[in-house]
Write an enzyme that holds these catalytic residues in place. Sequence first.
Site, PDB file in Angstrom:
ATOM      1  N   LYS A 199       6.890  -3.793  -4.449  1.00  0.00           N
ATOM      2  CA  LYS A 199       8.284  -3.349  -4.372  1.00  0.00           C
ATOM      3  C   LYS A 199       8.816  -3.480  -2.954  1.00  0.00           C
ATOM      4  CE  LYS A 199      11.970  -1.321  -5.976  1.00  0.00           C
ATOM      5  NZ  LYS A 199      12.824  -2.269  -6.701  1.00  0.00           N
ATOM      6  N   GLU A 242       9.638 -13.515 -12.147  1.00  0.00           N
ATOM      7  CA  GLU A 242       8.800 -12.467 -11.564  1.00  0.00           C
ATOM      8  C   GLU A 242       8.266 -11.486 -12.598  1.00  0.00           C
ATOM      9  OE1 GLU A 242      10.711 -10.156  -8.473  1.00  0.00           O
ATOM     10  OE2 GLU A 242      12.508  -9.836  -9.661  1.00  0.00           O
ATOM     11  N   TRP A 293      -2.970  -2.684  -1.488  1.00  0.00           N
ATOM     12  CA  TRP A 293      -2.544  -4.015  -1.915  1.00  0.00           C
ATOM     13  C   TRP A 293      -3.243  -4.962  -0.950  1.00  0.00           C
ATOM     14  CZ3 TRP A 293       0.692  -8.097  -0.081  1.00  0.00           C
ATOM     15  CH2 TRP A 293       1.220  -8.922  -1.068  1.00  0.00           C
ATOM     16  N   LYS A 304      14.505 -13.150 -11.553  1.00  0.00           N
ATOM     17  CA  LYS A 304      14.186 -12.053 -12.478  1.00  0.00           C
ATOM     18  C   LYS A 304      13.244 -12.557 -13.550  1.00  0.00           C
ATOM     19  CE  LYS A 304      14.948  -9.224 -10.896  1.00  0.00           C
ATOM     20  NZ  LYS A 304      15.397  -9.008  -9.631  1.00  0.00           N
ATOM     21  N   GLU A 325      19.326 -15.567  -8.829  1.00  0.00           N
ATOM     22  CA  GLU A 325      18.770 -14.242  -9.120  1.00  0.00           C
ATOM     23  C   GLU A 325      18.274 -14.171 -10.572  1.00  0.00           C
ATOM     24  OE1 GLU A 325      17.757 -11.844  -7.514  1.00  0.00           O
ATOM     25  OE2 GLU A 325      17.786 -10.106  -8.846  1.00  0.00           O
ATOM     26  N   CYS A 348       0.826  -1.205   0.000  1.00  0.00           N
ATOM     27  CA  CYS A 348       0.000   0.000   0.000  1.00  0.00           C
ATOM     28  C   CYS A 348       0.862   1.257   0.000  1.00  0.00           C
ATOM     29  CB  CYS A 348      -0.869   0.037   1.243  1.00  0.00           C
ATOM     30  SG  CYS A 348      -1.790  -1.465   1.537  1.00  0.00           S
ATOM     31  N   ARG A 357       4.811   0.454  -6.176  1.00  0.00           N
ATOM     32  CA  ARG A 357       4.874  -0.385  -4.982  1.00  0.00           C
ATOM     33  C   ARG A 357       3.953  -1.605  -5.092  1.00  0.00           C
ATOM     34  NH1 ARG A 357       6.572   2.776  -0.355  1.00  0.00           N
ATOM     35  NH2 ARG A 357       5.167   1.644   1.004  1.00  0.00           N
ATOM     36  N   HIS A 379      20.910 -35.528  -9.259  1.00  0.00           N
ATOM     37  CA  HIS A 379      20.172 -36.050  -8.100  1.00  0.00           C
ATOM     38  C   HIS A 379      18.675 -35.771  -8.204  1.00  0.00           C
ATOM     39  CE1 HIS A 379      23.945 -37.108  -6.306  1.00  0.00           C
ATOM     40  NE2 HIS A 379      24.377 -35.868  -6.428  1.00  0.00           N
ATOM     41  N   ASN A 426      -1.437   2.034   5.905  1.00  0.00           N
ATOM     42  CA  ASN A 426      -0.537   0.969   5.433  1.00  0.00           C
ATOM     43  C   ASN A 426      -0.180   0.114   6.635  1.00  0.00           C
ATOM     44  OD1 ASN A 426      -0.371   2.402   3.113  1.00  0.00           O
ATOM     45  ND2 ASN A 426       1.787   2.935   3.313  1.00  0.00           N
ATOM     46  N   GLY A 427      -0.054  -1.169   6.419  1.00  0.00           N
ATOM     47  CA  GLY A 427       0.366  -2.037   7.518  1.00  0.00           C
ATOM     48  C   GLY A 427      -0.741  -3.011   7.879  1.00  0.00           C
TER      49      GLY A 427
HETATM   50  C1  G6P Z   1      10.211  -7.621  -2.826  1.00  0.00           C
HETATM   51  C2  G6P Z   1      10.752  -7.022  -4.109  1.00  0.00           C
HETATM   52  C3  G6P Z   1      12.115  -7.628  -4.426  1.00  0.00           C
HETATM   53  C4  G6P Z   1      13.054  -7.434  -3.262  1.00  0.00           C
HETATM   54  C5  G6P Z   1      12.467  -7.993  -1.954  1.00  0.00           C
HETATM   55  C6  G6P Z   1      13.276  -7.534  -0.762  1.00  0.00           C
HETATM   56  O1  G6P Z   1       9.884  -8.954  -3.019  1.00  0.00           O
HETATM   57  O2  G6P Z   1       9.855  -7.254  -5.177  1.00  0.00           O
HETATM   58  O3  G6P Z   1      12.652  -7.004  -5.579  1.00  0.00           O
HETATM   59  O4  G6P Z   1      14.265  -8.080  -3.526  1.00  0.00           O
HETATM   60  O5  G6P Z   1      11.151  -7.480  -1.757  1.00  0.00           O
HETATM   61  O6  G6P Z   1      13.162  -6.136  -0.672  1.00  0.00           O
HETATM   62  P1  G6P Z   1      14.218  -5.197   0.027  1.00  0.00           P
HETATM   63  O7  G6P Z   1      13.624  -3.809  -0.133  1.00  0.00           O
HETATM   64  O8  G6P Z   1      14.287  -5.629   1.455  1.00  0.00           O
HETATM   65  O9  G6P Z   1      15.513  -5.338  -0.681  1.00  0.00           O
END
Ligand code: G6P
Length: 607
Positions: A602, A487, A75, A484, A480, A2, A27, A503, A101-102
């Site tokens: 985000k 996602e 959200w 990427k 990673e 949010c 976000r 395995h 938010n929260g």
């Molecule tokens: C979310 C974002 C990721 C990020 C992760 C950790 O899942 O979409 O891109 O790596 O949070 O976020 P931070 O702000 O703690 O790096």
Amino acid sequence: MCGIVGFTGKHNAAPILLEGLKKLEYRGYDSAGIAVMNGSEISVDKVTGRISNLCEKTRDGGAVPGLCGIGHTRWATHGAPTEENAHPHLSNDGRFAVVHNGIIENYLALREELTEAGYRFESETDTEVIVHLIEMYYKGSMREALINTANRLHGSYALGVICSEDPGKIYAAREASPLILGVGPEENFFASDVTALVNNTRNMIYLEDGEFAELSPDAARVFDVTGQDIRKSPVRITWDVQAAEKGGYDHFMLKEIMEQPGAVKATIAPRIKDGRVFFEELSFSRPDLQNIRKIIITACGSAYHAGCAGRYALEKLCRIPVEIELASELRYSDPLIDEHTLVIVISQSGETADTIAALKECRERGAKTIAIVNVVGSTIASLADSTIYTWAGPEIAVATTKGYTTQITILYMLAVYFSSILGYIAGAEVAYTDEIQQLPSRIQQAIDLNPSAEALAKKYHRSKALFFIGRNTDYAVALEGALKMKEISYVHSEAYAAGELKHGTIALIEEKQPVIALCCNHAIMEKTLSNIVEVKSRGAKVLALTFRNNQKILSVADDLLFIPDVDAVFSAAIEIVPLQLLAYYVARENGCDIDKPKNLAKSVTVE
Ligand code: G6P
């Protein structure tokens, strides 16, 4: 997650709130709304879906007069993304509107209590209890009502509130959820992050947990739980507005991929003094470091992957054991941590709920803590013993790119710095520092060497699944790379340690199955090569990521992505770049909403 905004000033609030909400879109959200006060009337408009729907409904804010108001992107957590559940929520008497938010953890008990007291609930949200509590506690003073309400809430909140009996004022409160005040001439603002404010003002006040704010056009007052004013001076934001705009690129993600050489340079530059790595944020002596028996790196998502990659440099150069723990696991694992443990938490946003909880847990157990964070003034930055900022600039795309590479860069630099203090690299320090200083140009080469990423995406984008394989640092980068890809393109992608294929995973290899093989470590090249041969002999199509002139791999792979020659210890920050480009172009081929992937946020400020 949010986002909230608030404005009070001499202009119509609605268009300013809508602009602020657009800046928070990245976000992640699924509904939105604004509440505007006109004289002593509060009007609320809410929509499901995008902010553009809210703009349409309010005629870009023109249909909603009033000089102060609050706005929200939601959200969904408690209750589906419907108009009823969207914020702002109104009190039964219509005098108060709230955005939040929260998560309010005790909302069920409060809901029961308020229902018995006669309050009517219109939504399924946890937030709605807040607005009814405010109505219940309001006896003519908003400060008092807000403080009494906050005292009843368990959980996390950033709150924005307006009251029709307090025209021209907006109120805010913060507990474990980010909230920033923007201070301007004859106007004041609040928002969940700086990007929503920076078009209007550069002067920010960072609220801390337990603090409240009362904003009118002429004053931004912060007060504590006793109602006493707290003096806080604004901090000036120095990055420019364009840093948070797309600047000619189709997507923020592509812009941020291209910004990586500059971002990594900004990370490195202030920390090289007289040809050596130096962190003025830290004060470790040789005995301090000798006293550390292990390092734990903890984080979530890509930040966790940055830890996986940086671990190799720390262990190799400092000879201290490094464990990597997912923050969401560490917090409940009764971890073996004491005053001989150094904990490094990594977070781009500095607001990830699980990472905050893990950091608190480690501090309670006596560990020394270092935070690697991008967002200045964030919660994690304020909680750790020392904070190292990555200086990557604002990152808007949900899928992190420059956030990740700058985090790894800091880990490399920490490895060299600690190792130098420990006296392990006397002869090699200059060479290692040079490797670090070359990172920006090598990242640029990794961009320039791969114009074929776009064409390869056309070849691979219809795949049902993509397997990423590698060993050591290559495996860390594979994690990673696969994240990427999945996602943003929604193609099922998983990373496997190449030596583990036999395995289990090799059972999934069949004719034409794409395998993305990372081979950027000379010392174990032959080993990965055998794994490539294993999958190829079962029909796999191999896209290899390797050095430009690596003849061994060139002759067996079907397709290639390249990196410039680099020592494996420092290769992760470079290897990831072609994989970011590939993921970007695959997502584009698949018509995905690249900067705002579905269901993702985000900054994940809830558990
Ligand atoms: C979310 C974002 C990721 C990020 C992760 C950790 O899942 O979409 O891109 O790596 O949070 O976020 P931070 O702000 O703690 O790096």
